[in-house]
Design an enzyme around this catalytic site. Structure first.
Site, mmCIF file in Angstrom:
data_model
loop_
_atom_site.group_PDB
_atom_site.id
_atom_site.type_symbol
_atom_site.label_atom_id
_atom_site.label_comp_id
_atom_site.label_asym_id
_atom_site.label_seq_id
_atom_site.Cartn_x
_atom_site.Cartn_y
_atom_site.Cartn_z
ATOM 1 N N HIS A 19 43.332 16.986 -21.423
ATOM 2 C CA HIS A 19 42.881 16.070 -22.599
ATOM 3 C C HIS A 19 41.690 16.939 -23.508
ATOM 4 C CE1 HIS A 19 44.045 12.026 -23.975
ATOM 5 N NE2 HIS A 19 43.279 11.534 -23.174
ATOM 6 N N PHE A 64 33.502 9.593 -25.021
ATOM 7 C CA PHE A 64 35.213 9.476 -24.170
ATOM 8 C C PHE A 64 36.085 9.346 -25.245
ATOM 9 C CE2 PHE A 64 31.907 8.806 -20.707
ATOM 10 C CZ PHE A 64 32.424 9.631 -19.692
ATOM 11 N N ASN A 112 45.264 7.901 -27.882
ATOM 12 C CA ASN A 112 44.052 6.758 -28.008
ATOM 13 C C ASN A 112 42.972 7.406 -28.663
ATOM 14 O OD1 ASN A 112 45.574 4.659 -26.546
ATOM 15 N ND2 ASN A 112 44.550 5.371 -24.586
#
Length: 185
Positions: A19, A64, A112
């Site tokens: 990620h 994040f 996301n």
């Protein structure tokens, strides 16, 4: 000025995960172009410099992944830059490890971080470099997959992909996204 953002998750526990390949590309660009990543504002770690003759701001959001758009909204507003001067680099499970896919715009495709950027900027009309991290194995949890690390065997391919991603950024800055797509897709 070009805003080049790599997506990832802050804190050391996420360093080196699939990620965080967006962060890895930003780190490689910073190293190659002697750009100090020493500005802490806009909910991000940033660095200003020059790549391929263009002034750039390198951005690693520290919100994040799922809130990346908050940081990029602040960066765009602060620098009063047009969305056309933004490039986002992020992981993509639909591509083989180390493969790139450049796009001039598009949907979030289930990512996301990109969903957050689209929601915060109100548009999907920004350039992007998708960096392949490989599809999750059957029966594997997606979150565990993207938050996992590359195997030792994959790391050489990842390193080659990071070098290609840096060259793709240069190509976009010099010649535009279409030329980059023809060269790297």
């Amino acid at each position: 000025m070009y805003i080049i953002a790599g997506l990832g998750n802050p804190t050391k526990e996420y360093a080196g995960t699939r990620h965080n390949v967006g962060f890895a590309v930003i780190d490689k660009l910073a190293d190659e172009y002697n750009i100090s990543m020493d500005i802490k504002k806009h909910k991000a770690i940033c660095g200003k410099g020059v790549i391929a003759g263009q002034k750039v701001v390198l951005v690693k959001p520290q919100t994040f992944m799922n809130l990346s758009g908050e940081s990029l909204r602040e960066v765009i507003d602060f620098y009063k830059e047009d969305i056309d001067k933004m490039l986002v680099i992020f992981d993509d499970i639909s591509l083989d490890v180390g493969k790139l896919r450049l796009r001039p715009m598009g949907s979030a495709g289930g990512h996301n971080g990109i969903k957050s950027i689209i929601a915060n900027l109100g548009t999907d009309q920004f350039k992007r470099i998708k960096f392949g991290v490989g599809d999750k194995p059957r029966g594997y949890d997606l979150a565990n997959w993207v938050l996992g690390r590359f195997s030792k065997e994959q790391q050489e391919v990842v390193n080659e992909g990071l070098a290609n991603a840096c060259k793709a950024v240069e190509t976009i800055l010099l010649d535009g996204i279409e030329v980059g797509m023809n060269k790297y897709n």
